[in-house]
Design a protein around this motif. Sequence first.
Motif, PDB file in Angstrom:
ATOM      1  N   ALA A  41      13.607   5.831  -6.579  1.00 13.87           N
ATOM      2  CA  ALA A  41      12.317   6.432  -5.681  1.00 13.87           C
ATOM      3  C   ALA A  41      11.630   7.398  -6.362  1.00 13.87           C
ATOM      4  N   SER A  42      12.237   8.318  -7.330  1.00 19.28           N
ATOM      5  CA  SER A  42      12.085   9.446  -7.763  1.00 19.28           C
ATOM      6  C   SER A  42      11.043   9.081  -9.011  1.00 19.28           C
ATOM      7  N   ALA A  43      10.815   7.727  -9.337  1.00 16.17           N
ATOM      8  CA  ALA A  43       9.876   7.487 -10.387  1.00 16.17           C
ATOM      9  C   ALA A  43       8.523   7.453  -9.938  1.00 16.17           C
ATOM     10  N   THR A  44       7.610   7.909 -10.717  1.00 17.83           N
ATOM     11  CA  THR A  44       6.057   7.990 -10.370  1.00 17.83           C
ATOM     12  C   THR A  44       5.287   7.219 -11.419  1.00 17.83           C
ATOM     13  N   SER A  45       4.333   6.775 -10.771  1.00 20.07           N
ATOM     14  CA  SER A  45       3.271   5.802 -11.656  1.00 20.07           C
ATOM     15  C   SER A  45       2.015   6.683 -11.687  1.00 20.07           C
ATOM     16  N   ALA A  46       1.374   6.801 -12.952  1.00 18.48           N
ATOM     17  CA  ALA A  46      -0.092   7.003 -13.217  1.00 18.48           C
ATOM     18  C   ALA A  46      -1.044   6.276 -12.503  1.00 18.48           C
ATOM     19  N   LEU A  47      -0.815   5.162 -12.065  1.00 11.76           N
ATOM     20  CA  LEU A  47      -1.772   4.187 -11.759  1.00 11.76           C
ATOM     21  C   LEU A  47      -1.297   3.648 -10.364  1.00 11.76           C
ATOM     22  N   PHE A  48      -0.217   3.654  -9.835  1.00 11.56           N
ATOM     23  CA  PHE A  48       0.141   3.083  -8.540  1.00 11.56           C
ATOM     24  C   PHE A  48       1.037   4.058  -7.646  1.00 11.56           C
ATOM     25  N   ASP A  49       0.495   3.769  -6.247  1.00  9.86           N
ATOM     26  CA  ASP A  49       1.298   4.440  -5.368  1.00  9.86           C
ATOM     27  C   ASP A  49       2.317   3.326  -5.038  1.00  9.86           C
ATOM     28  N   ILE A  50       3.538   4.027  -4.769  1.00 13.27           N
ATOM     29  CA  ILE A  50       4.554   2.896  -4.495  1.00 13.27           C
ATOM     30  C   ILE A  50       4.672   2.290  -2.630  1.00 13.27           C
ATOM     31  N   ALA A  51       4.718   1.360  -2.279  1.00 16.60           N
ATOM     32  CA  ALA A  51       4.842   1.085  -1.021  1.00 16.60           C
ATOM     33  C   ALA A  51       6.011   0.245  -0.854  1.00 16.60           C
ATOM     34  N   TRP A  52       7.065   0.979  -0.165  1.00 20.17           N
ATOM     35  CA  TRP A  52       8.193   0.485  -0.333  1.00 20.17           C
ATOM     36  C   TRP A  52       8.431  -0.352   1.096  1.00 20.17           C
ATOM     37  N   LEU A  53       9.128  -1.401   1.007  1.00 20.46           N
ATOM     38  CA  LEU A  53       9.379  -2.437   1.941  1.00 20.46           C
ATOM     39  C   LEU A  53      10.410  -1.813   2.797  1.00 20.46           C
ATOM     40  N   PRO A  54      10.400  -2.126   4.284  1.00 20.72           N
ATOM     41  CA  PRO A  54      11.638  -1.911   5.226  1.00 20.72           C
ATOM     42  C   PRO A  54      12.786  -2.628   4.398  1.00 20.72           C
ATOM     43  N   PRO A  55      14.032  -1.860   4.794  1.00 22.32           N
ATOM     44  CA  PRO A  55      15.292  -2.556   4.416  1.00 22.32           C
ATOM     45  C   PRO A  55      15.372  -4.062   4.907  1.00 22.32           C
TER      46      PRO A  55
END
Length: 326
Positions: A118-132
């Motif tokens: 979860a700490s990794a980031t992207s220069a192009l994408f925002d991460i949308a995390w799915l619920p468990p």
Amino acid sequence: MGEASFFCELSPCNSFVLECDAKEAPGTALKWAKERTTLIITVNATGTFKSVSVIGKATQPVCSRGISDLPVLYYSQRKGWVDATVYAKWLADLSEYGASFTSKRGFLVMDNASGHDASATSALFDIAWLPPKATARSQPCDQGVMNATKTTYRREMMLRMLTTFDKHFAEKSDERAARKAREARAKPGALGAADGRSPLVIDAMRFVKKAFDTVTPASTMRFWLRASCTPVDVQSKIRARLEAVAARVPESGTTLVEDAREIVMMLGQAHSLGPDGGSAGQAASADYFVSGTHPDALDVIVHWLDEETSPDSIFSAIGEETETWG
């Protein structure tokens, strides 16, 4: 983004050997050739941006040495899993590839698998995390993209192997002797699907790329709508775009059993497995490559197409991951 365990070498047999080779060869072990890789598949909601990667255990597979332009991105991890290191490399590569497609930022739908840092980031994408526990229901790739890719892969693998088997079956004695001599001189890890053997990793990458490319934008849009993981206004745009092309691209709607029937027909047409194709075509046991005329052929192929989800395979994967934690 979706990922799945994949037995890239698995074939629906214990062994295969033509009757003409029976006195010299014990058969080619295939059914339990469960060399597991991991597929990472990414598609956007319109099916216009696609990416597929393979994770294997070898740092550099022998079969890929000297090949600078691999069919798909390849990552190595000692268990063939996605871990934090592989995930960070993959995310950076995907961002670079995505930047060649668009300059706009986008959302990357991601589940909460342990290797997804979860700490990794992207220069192009925002991460949308799915619920468990929502992956099976809300991950678009799990709604059909992954299964379609795997099924097409195995159909291509089967076709390549049967073509080789039929070619070997039709050989004259001098041609067969020359082939045997070539095989004897081959280096370990050099014989693959084109030789009637289990696919090499480079074979698997080529088959995966070809299979993934057959998944159409229309099918991808249907998978995204089935997942219902996007806002209502985005779903409406996807549906409108799908309706614009739906008349030209009807939904295939094939089931696992229907896919299996097609492969059984393919097996039934193979000269090397037919009634006159040597002992392989007449065997009633699982000691030979399954023939399309075998009474259990359909059940064998259905199980083969979905082997990664069998209880034995799942528990085996859990055991490997538990060892990693230890």
